[in-house]
Write an enzyme that holds these catalytic residues in place. Structure first.
Site, short mmCIF file in Angstrom:
data_model
loop_
_atom_site.label_atom_id
_atom_site.label_comp_id
_atom_site.label_asym_id
_atom_site.label_seq_id
_atom_site.Cartn_x
_atom_site.Cartn_y
_atom_site.Cartn_z
N SER A 149 -19.50 26.13 -21.18
CA SER A 149 -19.54 24.82 -20.56
C SER A 149 -18.48 24.74 -19.46
CB SER A 149 -19.35 23.74 -21.63
OG SER A 149 -19.59 22.46 -21.14
N ASP A 316 -30.79 23.66 -24.06
CA ASP A 316 -29.63 23.04 -23.40
C ASP A 316 -30.11 22.38 -22.12
OD1 ASP A 316 -27.28 22.32 -22.18
OD2 ASP A 316 -26.36 24.32 -22.26
N HIS A 349 -26.90 21.89 -25.96
CA HIS A 349 -25.68 22.43 -25.33
C HIS A 349 -24.68 22.92 -26.37
CE1 HIS A 349 -22.82 23.09 -22.19
NE2 HIS A 349 -21.96 22.21 -22.67
#
Length: 380
Positions: A149, A316, A349
């Site tokens: 991320s 995601d 995610h």
């Protein structure tokens, strides 16, 4: 298998120039290390953290059995990033609320907490600060930089800011910049915080309050984007809270998903700093290495010299596989060594934080490759 982690900190007196044109005159970075640095100082791996994480990457604190690091399933003895072979470093970013200098600390110019006066920091600023800590540890080149991320954005930025100081970049569930939709989610979260009556323009410390209402809403908005629709339906569906009948209320918690979100929001508001949330989401918004190259990512990544592993997850939608493929294509345009995997995972995610045998096996194989390269060069 886990181990006892030892938090450390390092103070820096040399001013740090920031992308904004401001600078931090002095600051402290909180960090942890795991494993042993080899004689050649060549087996160091830097782990970059995401929005609400910290330098506590792996292991647990003595006497605190529930204090496992946020990536403890990935990093440790015998794990994919094996601390029997690598010297792993986790550093808390500037502006955070977990030990490094941030809005909660004292502004030397005023003698009061920085609050909203803490300078805006960027991914590039974090990387510069991390490089200084590595200098102090005597590490000239990293075997790898790894992150998921926002941590993946830092790993990508490392390849551009310090291309000769790293050999491999592992970029997981990340993107070369945020889409307009992602910036919009961040803005909704920030508005929730700054419009909380307890925010006081960011100087709520002086009033002895915390803008918990705003933090709760911000966390709820963010948490929804971290999960996939499949996971939410599987875990909660349309289940009513505690199996009760519909109450026909607009105020009560009716559904299990509402109860779950409020629980996560309550926990978050107890430990996270509101100004830190504003700073870190802004750093996410600003990150865009292609901006200086007329939006051409291939031109931006021409500076990169590292070998890459890029990983995405099918469900995601916040950092979709298409965004990872943009990075891969830009690297291929520059004839860089890049491996790419799209993992079929239902978790959205958050998949980069969870146990998935295929994902972990892939990371383990890649770090076996790195260890093999070091061994071939006579650097055990």
């Amino acid at each position: 298998m886990t181990f006892i982690a030892q938090p450390q900190s390092m103070a820096f007196a040399r001013p740090l120039p920031l992308q904004s044109g401001q600078r931090l005159e002095r600051y402290t970075l909180a960090y942890e290390t795991y494993g042993q640095l080899n004689a050649q100082r060549s087996n160091a791996v830097l782990i970059c953290h995401a929005l609400n994480a910290s330098h506590h990457v792996a292991g647990m604190y003595e006497g605190q059995p529930k204090s496992a690091g946020w990536w403890d399933n990935m990093i440790g003895p015998g794990k994919p990033v094996d601390t029997n072979r690598f010297f792993v470093i986790g550093i808390n970013n500037l502006g955070s609320c977990f030990g490094s200098t941030g809005p909660m600390h004292t502004n030397p110019a005023t003698g009061k907490a920085w609050g909203a006066d803490f300078p805006v920091v960027t991914v590039e600023d974090w990387v510069d600060a991390q490089a200084r800590l590595l200098d102090a540890l005597g590490i000239e080149q990293l075997a790898a930089v790894m992150g998921g991320s926002l941590g993946g954005m830092q790993a990508l930025s490392w390849t551009l800011q310090y291309p000769q100081r790293m050999r491999h970049a592992v970029v997981i569930a990340s993107a070369p910049n945020l889409t307009a939709e992602n910036i919009a989610f961040n803005e909704v979260a920030r508005r929730a915080i700054v419009t909380d009556p307890d925010f006081h323009g960011g100087h709520f410390y002086e009033h002895g309050v915390v803008p918990r209402r705003g933090l709760r809403i911000a966390r709820m908005v963010g948490h929804i984007t971290y999960l996939s629709d499949d996971v939410m339906n599987q875990k909660f569906g349309r289940q009513l809270r505690d199996g009760l009948d519909v109450r026909y209320s607009t105020q009560d918690i009716e559904f299990q998903i509402e109860s779950y979100l409020r629980h996560q929001a309550d926990k978050f508001s107890e430990y996270f700093d509101a100004n830190t949330y504003l700073l870190i989401t802004r750093a996410l918004d600003y990150f865009d290495p292609a901006r200086a190259f007329d939006g051409q990512l291939s031109a931006a990544l021409a500076r990169a010299q590292a070998k890459f592993l890029v990983i995405s997850f099918t469900t995601d939608w916040r950092f979709s596989p298409a965004r990872s493929r943009e990075i891969v294509q830009a690297l291929l345009d520059n004839q860089r060594d890049v491996s790419y995997a799209k993992i079929n995972a239902p978790h959205g995610h958050d998949a980069f934080l969870l146990d998935d045998a295929r994902y972990h096996s892939l990371v383990a194989a890649y770090f076996n490759r790195i260890a093999g390269e070091l061994a071939q060069e006579g650097q055990p």
